[in-house]
Write a protein that holds these residues in place. Structure first.
Motif, PDB file in Angstrom:
ATOM      1  N   ALA A  48      53.756 -33.253 -13.314  1.00  0.00           N
ATOM      2  CA  ALA A  48      53.661 -34.134 -14.481  1.00  0.00           C
ATOM      3  C   ALA A  48      54.948 -34.092 -15.296  1.00  0.00           C
ATOM      4  N   ALA A  49      55.538 -32.917 -15.432  1.00  0.00           N
ATOM      5  CA  ALA A  49      56.791 -32.798 -16.185  1.00  0.00           C
ATOM      6  C   ALA A  49      57.898 -33.567 -15.478  1.00  0.00           C
ATOM      7  N   GLY A  50      57.937 -33.462 -14.170  1.00  0.00           N
ATOM      8  CA  GLY A  50      58.942 -34.201 -13.408  1.00  0.00           C
ATOM      9  C   GLY A  50      58.766 -35.703 -13.537  1.00  0.00           C
ATOM     10  N   GLU A  51      57.530 -36.162 -13.511  1.00  0.00           N
ATOM     11  CA  GLU A  51      57.259 -37.592 -13.663  1.00  0.00           C
ATOM     12  C   GLU A  51      57.601 -38.068 -15.067  1.00  0.00           C
ATOM     13  N   ASP A  89      61.352 -41.138 -19.287  1.00  0.00           N
ATOM     14  CA  ASP A  89      61.609 -40.745 -20.667  1.00  0.00           C
ATOM     15  C   ASP A  89      62.912 -39.966 -20.829  1.00  0.00           C
ATOM     16  N   ARG A  90      63.660 -39.774 -19.776  1.00  0.00           N
ATOM     17  CA  ARG A  90      64.862 -38.936 -19.770  1.00  0.00           C
ATOM     18  C   ARG A  90      64.450 -37.479 -19.927  1.00  0.00           C
ATOM     19  N   ALA A  91      65.257 -36.615 -19.451  1.00  0.00           N
ATOM     20  CA  ALA A  91      64.944 -35.184 -19.473  1.00  0.00           C
ATOM     21  C   ALA A  91      64.844 -34.636 -20.897  1.00  0.00           C
ATOM     22  N   ASP A  92      65.488 -35.303 -21.873  1.00  0.00           N
ATOM     23  CA  ASP A  92      65.461 -34.782 -23.242  1.00  0.00           C
ATOM     24  C   ASP A  92      64.575 -35.622 -24.170  1.00  0.00           C
ATOM     25  N   GLY A  93      63.768 -36.514 -23.599  1.00  0.00           N
ATOM     26  CA  GLY A  93      62.899 -37.358 -24.421  1.00  0.00           C
ATOM     27  C   GLY A  93      61.641 -36.629 -24.855  1.00  0.00           C
ATOM     28  N   PRO A  94      60.891 -37.201 -25.806  1.00  0.00           N
ATOM     29  CA  PRO A  94      59.704 -36.518 -26.344  1.00  0.00           C
ATOM     30  C   PRO A  94      58.586 -36.335 -25.316  1.00  0.00           C
ATOM     31  N   LEU A  95      58.391 -37.312 -24.436  1.00  0.00           N
ATOM     32  CA  LEU A  95      57.344 -37.140 -23.421  1.00  0.00           C
ATOM     33  C   LEU A  95      57.715 -36.038 -22.441  1.00  0.00           C
ATOM     34  N   ALA A  96      58.984 -35.987 -22.070  1.00  0.00           N
ATOM     35  CA  ALA A  96      59.440 -34.941 -21.157  1.00  0.00           C
ATOM     36  C   ALA A  96      59.333 -33.570 -21.819  1.00  0.00           C
ATOM     37  N   ALA A  97      59.655 -33.492 -23.097  1.00  0.00           N
ATOM     38  CA  ALA A  97      59.562 -32.219 -23.809  1.00  0.00           C
ATOM     39  C   ALA A  97      58.114 -31.745 -23.879  1.00  0.00           C
ATOM     40  N   GLN A  98      57.197 -32.653 -24.156  1.00  0.00           N
ATOM     41  CA  GLN A  98      55.782 -32.291 -24.231  1.00  0.00           C
ATOM     42  C   GLN A  98      55.283 -31.840 -22.854  1.00  0.00           C
ATOM     43  N   ALA A  99      55.655 -32.587 -21.820  1.00  0.00           N
ATOM     44  CA  ALA A  99      55.237 -32.213 -20.464  1.00  0.00           C
ATOM     45  C   ALA A  99      55.861 -30.874 -20.065  1.00  0.00           C
TER      46      ALA A  99
END
Length: 113
Positions: free
Chosen positions: A25-28, A33-43
């Motif tokens: 899920a984090a990879g998706e 969302d880019r690696a530094d975006g909020p969705l990526a950070a939450q995942a």
């Protein structure tokens, strides 16, 4: 009396599956969302939490002394297989726990000799 190692192994397998799902899920999330975006950070935070729970479950397995020969074989298969350390070298404390658990099993199976 049931051998507690089977429940410990089952819990580690469950936590490992959760960690793998959180990793995926984090990879998706990083893709759109880019690696530094909020969705990526939450995942990523969820992945890290799942990783911690898996490590705790593995530690529980390492420190649970099997009560039966079948339990010891399951324990050995689990920690030496892909679910155990998954290609990562055990830390010194892990090696000490492994030998300590094996020793406790042998002493227990010999009636405390």
């Amino acid at each position: 009396m049931a051998d507690p190692i089977f429940a410990a192994i089952a819990e580690h397998q469950r936590r490992r599956a959760e960690h793998e799902a959180a990793f995926d899920a984090a990879g998706e999330a990083e893709l759109p969302d880019r690696a530094d975006g909020p969705l990526a950070a939450q995942a990523g935070a969820l992945r890290d939490a799942a990783s911690e729970r898996e490590v705790e479950a593995l530690q529980h397995v390492l420190h649970t002394v099997p009560l039966t020969a079948a339990g010891m074989l399951a324990w050995l298969d689990h920690i030496s297989g892909p679910a155990g350390f998954d290609g990562i070298a055990p830390r010194d404390a892990d090696v000490a726990a492994i030998f300590g658990t094996m020793r406790a099993f042998v002493v227990g199976s010999e009636g405390g000799a």
